[in-house]
Design an enzyme around this catalytic site. Structure first.
Site, short mmCIF file in Angstrom:
data_model
loop_
_atom_site.label_atom_id
_atom_site.label_comp_id
_atom_site.label_asym_id
_atom_site.label_seq_id
_atom_site.Cartn_x
_atom_site.Cartn_y
_atom_site.Cartn_z
CB SER A 189 -0.90 0.03 1.32
OG SER A 189 -1.72 -1.13 1.42
CG ASN A 206 -3.41 3.74 -0.49
OD1 ASN A 206 -4.49 3.70 -0.44
ND2 ASN A 206 -2.93 2.86 -0.29
CG HIS A 228 -2.24 -0.70 -4.46
ND1 HIS A 228 -2.44 0.30 -4.43
CD2 HIS A 228 -2.35 -1.30 -3.39
CE1 HIS A 228 -2.84 0.58 -3.24
NE2 HIS A 228 -2.66 -0.56 -2.18
CD GLU A 267 -3.22 2.64 -7.45
OE1 GLU A 267 -3.56 3.93 -7.41
OE2 GLU A 267 -2.54 2.37 -6.32
N1 CAA Z 1 -16.79 -10.20 -1.08
C1 CAA Z 1 -17.58 -10.19 -2.27
N2 CAA Z 1 -18.99 -9.46 -2.46
C2 CAA Z 1 -18.95 -8.24 -1.72
C3 CAA Z 1 -17.95 -8.12 -0.68
C4 CAA Z 1 -16.83 -9.12 -0.46
N3 CAA Z 1 -15.79 -9.04 0.41
N4 CAA Z 1 -18.15 -7.00 0.17
C5 CAA Z 1 -19.26 -6.31 -0.44
N5 CAA Z 1 -19.47 -7.23 -1.45
C6 CAA Z 1 -20.55 -6.90 -2.30
C7 CAA Z 1 -21.91 -7.68 -2.12
O1 CAA Z 1 -22.18 -8.37 -3.26
C8 CAA Z 1 -22.84 -6.94 -1.58
O2 CAA Z 1 -24.14 -7.12 -2.16
P1 CAA Z 1 -25.25 -7.73 -1.70
O3 CAA Z 1 -26.05 -6.31 -1.11
O4 CAA Z 1 -26.04 -8.62 -2.60
O5 CAA Z 1 -24.89 -8.42 -0.42
C9 CAA Z 1 -22.56 -5.38 -2.07
O6 CAA Z 1 -21.04 -5.54 -2.45
C10 CAA Z 1 -22.64 -4.24 -1.02
O7 CAA Z 1 -22.25 -4.72 0.05
P2 CAA Z 1 -23.03 -4.06 1.44
O8 CAA Z 1 -24.35 -4.14 1.22
O9 CAA Z 1 -22.15 -4.92 2.51
O10 CAA Z 1 -22.24 -2.82 1.65
P3 CAA Z 1 -22.26 -1.38 0.86
O11 CAA Z 1 -23.40 -1.09 -0.07
O12 CAA Z 1 -21.99 -0.40 1.90
O13 CAA Z 1 -20.70 -1.49 0.18
C11 CAA Z 1 -18.59 -1.31 -0.29
C12 CAA Z 1 -19.51 -1.97 0.61
C13 CAA Z 1 -18.25 -1.99 -1.47
C14 CAA Z 1 -17.20 -1.86 0.74
C15 CAA Z 1 -18.58 0.22 -0.35
O14 CAA Z 1 -19.11 0.74 0.99
C16 CAA Z 1 -17.44 0.71 -0.66
O15 CAA Z 1 -17.13 0.97 -1.92
N6 CAA Z 1 -16.71 1.43 0.02
C17 CAA Z 1 -15.41 2.13 0.04
C18 CAA Z 1 -14.20 1.24 -0.27
C19 CAA Z 1 -12.96 1.76 -0.46
O16 CAA Z 1 -12.91 3.12 -0.56
N7 CAA Z 1 -11.97 0.83 -0.85
C20 CAA Z 1 -10.47 1.30 -0.91
C21 CAA Z 1 -9.96 1.24 0.28
S1 CAA Z 1 -8.22 1.66 0.08
C22 CAA Z 1 -7.42 0.27 -0.06
O17 CAA Z 1 -8.09 -0.47 -0.38
C23 CAA Z 1 -5.88 0.74 -0.83
C24 CAA Z 1 -5.19 0.37 0.48
O18 CAA Z 1 -3.76 0.18 0.06
C25 CAA Z 1 -5.44 0.49 1.96
P1 NAD Z 2 -3.37 -9.21 6.65
O1 NAD Z 2 -2.49 -8.95 7.74
O2 NAD Z 2 -4.73 -9.44 6.63
O3 NAD Z 2 -2.73 -10.44 5.80
C1 NAD Z 2 -1.32 -10.68 5.60
C2 NAD Z 2 -0.94 -12.12 5.65
O4 NAD Z 2 0.31 -12.55 5.82
C3 NAD Z 2 -1.25 -12.71 7.06
O5 NAD Z 2 -2.28 -13.74 7.06
C4 NAD Z 2 0.15 -13.36 7.75
O6 NAD Z 2 0.05 -14.33 8.23
C5 NAD Z 2 0.75 -13.43 6.39
N1 NAD Z 2 2.21 -13.56 6.30
C6 NAD Z 2 3.10 -12.60 6.78
N2 NAD Z 2 4.39 -13.07 6.53
C7 NAD Z 2 4.26 -14.17 5.75
C8 NAD Z 2 5.24 -14.99 5.02
N3 NAD Z 2 6.63 -14.55 4.95
N4 NAD Z 2 4.97 -15.90 4.17
C9 NAD Z 2 3.49 -16.12 4.00
N5 NAD Z 2 2.55 -15.54 4.73
C10 NAD Z 2 3.04 -14.42 5.44
O7 NAD Z 2 -2.93 -7.94 5.59
P2 NAD Z 2 -3.52 -7.25 4.37
O8 NAD Z 2 -4.43 -6.38 4.76
O9 NAD Z 2 -4.15 -8.55 3.54
O10 NAD Z 2 -2.39 -6.55 3.59
C11 NAD Z 2 -1.55 -7.61 2.89
C12 NAD Z 2 -0.56 -6.43 2.05
O11 NAD Z 2 -1.62 -5.72 1.17
C13 NAD Z 2 0.03 -5.34 2.83
O12 NAD Z 2 1.37 -5.08 1.86
C14 NAD Z 2 -0.71 -4.16 2.66
O13 NAD Z 2 -0.14 -2.89 2.84
C15 NAD Z 2 -1.35 -4.20 1.31
N6 NAD Z 2 -2.73 -3.82 0.95
C16 NAD Z 2 -3.56 -3.37 2.10
C17 NAD Z 2 -4.90 -3.25 1.87
C18 NAD Z 2 -6.02 -3.25 3.05
O14 NAD Z 2 -7.12 -2.41 2.79
N7 NAD Z 2 -5.63 -3.91 3.98
C19 NAD Z 2 -5.30 -2.58 0.60
C20 NAD Z 2 -4.40 -2.80 -0.54
C21 NAD Z 2 -2.87 -3.37 -0.24
#
Ligand code: CAA
Ligand code: NAD
Length: 309
Positions: free
Chosen positions: A143, A214, A164, A176
């Protein structure tokens, strides 16, 4: 306006075209790795999902079963047999393995999705570089870390890139694709084509902190936490404002809870250390305090909000 149902359908229907990459090993079976395994298997490809223990892999399997059942039910609302076939087909294409070296023997592509820690990622990639066939492509789902820094311990930087994904992987349509200066055209083109083959829309960004999403999302969430910290508005009102006033599916504090407050703190601290003069990367006290108290968001049951199981 695309609904989530249509997004899932489109994603599944574009998955039929055969791609040169057919064997994908995903290291890390947590939140992201499980989702990546699911969408790859949905595209008809063979997946090997690796984690450190059978116990964790069991949890990954349960998470995938639940998620694919949700997708299948949505795609085949009136046809339980078709829904069952879809779920069973996807589950049959995923192998769960805890021997990392063995898991990459036939891999065309390896995607790393383990803990966000550069030393641990380096240790893993050194092993993978030795164990994988010389043509295997390597990618990290990091991330916030630099892809070039992660790739630096391998002897195949030309075959290295960033892939990503976004949480929840089965729903979010974006991928990405990051290239470092050494990534060769063939690797980059293969990664872009592979992303398309699993139904994602690919965009490209240089190897900069947070890539596109991000880099925008993390400072935005941090600013929302600062507003809460100053008492400008309540958590509920900040979230309602961004949902109803800006059309976001979740408010910034809900989203912080969803992705994990520890993840947010980790990203900001890492960037702040590298770029201390950038005010957008300044860590936020309230967020750190919640993490110290074990309030990590949804996964721990409490963050800015409380969650029942
Ligand atoms: N697996 C499969 N389907 C899923 C699911 C999952 N884990 N989660 C949600 N869904 C689907 C389901 O099909 C669900 O359909 P139903 O209504 O038939 O159950 C539908 O999505 C809607 O889900 P919910 O009703 O539970 O909730 P919602 O309408 O609020 O949607 C959400 C949930 C899709 C997460 C929406 O709120 C959303 O888009 N949120 C923003 C998420 C976001 O910004 N993500 C990026 C985060 S940053 C990142 O990931 C990068 C990083 O590196 C940290
Ligand atoms: P998580 O903690 O849910 O899962 C990580 C997993 O990796 C754990 O199950 C752990 O046991 C396993 N692990 C650790 N060391 C290991 C090794 N040496 N060999 C095999 N398995 C090992 O974390 P996550 O949220 O799935 O994030 C994983 C990666 O994805 C990170 O780099 C994070 O920055 C990135 N990411 C996270 C998100 C998010 O929303 N959480 C979104 C995009 C990218």
């Amino acid at each position: 306006m695309a609904t989530i149902g249509n997004m899932l359908k489109r994603s599944f229907s574009t998955n039929v075209a055969k791609h040169a990459i057919q064997n994908v090993t995903i290291i890390g079976g947590g939140l992201m790795g499980s989702g990546i395994a699911q969408v790859t298997a949905q595209a008809g490809q063979s997946v090997t999902l690796v984690d450190v223990s059978n116990e964790i892999l069991k949890k990954s399997e349960t998470a995938i079963q639940t998620s694919i059942a949700r997708v299948a039910k949505k795609l085949h609302k009136d046809d339980p047999t078709a829904a069952k076939q879809l779920s069973e087909g996807v589950l049959s294409r995923i192998k769960y393995v805890h021997d990392t070296e063995k898991s990459v023997e036939n891999a065309d592509l390896i995607i790393e999705a383990i803990i966000e820690n550069i030393e641990i990622k380096h240790k893993l990639f050194k092993v993978l570089d030795q164990a994988a066939p010389k043509n295997t492509l390597f990618a990290s789902n990091t991330s916030s870390l630099s892809i070039a820094e992660i790739a630096s311990v391998t002897k195949r930087k030309d075959k290295f890139g960033g892939l990503h994904f976004f949480n929840p992987v089965p729903v979010m349509k974006l991928l990405e694709v990051i290239r470092i200066p050494e990534t060769c055209d063939e690797t980059y083109n293969s990664m872009m084509a592979w992303g398309k083959s699993i139904g994602k829309t690919c965009i490209t960004c240089k190897d900069t902190p947070g890539f596109v999403v991000n880099r925008l999302l993390v400072p935005y969430i941090a600013e929302a936490v600062r507003m809460l910290e100053r008492g400008d508005a309540s958590a509920e009102d900040i979230d309602t404002a961004m949902k109803l006033g800006a059309g976001y599916p979740m408010g910034p504090l809900e989203l912080a809870d969803y992705t994990g407050l520890d993840t947010g703190v980790f990203i900001l601290e890492g960037w702040h250390k590298k770029f201390p003069d950038n005010p957008l990367f300044k860590p936020v006290e309230l967020q750190k305090k919640l993490v110290e108290q074990g309030k990590l968001g949804r996964k721990s049951g409490e963050g800015f909000y409380k969650y029942s199981k």
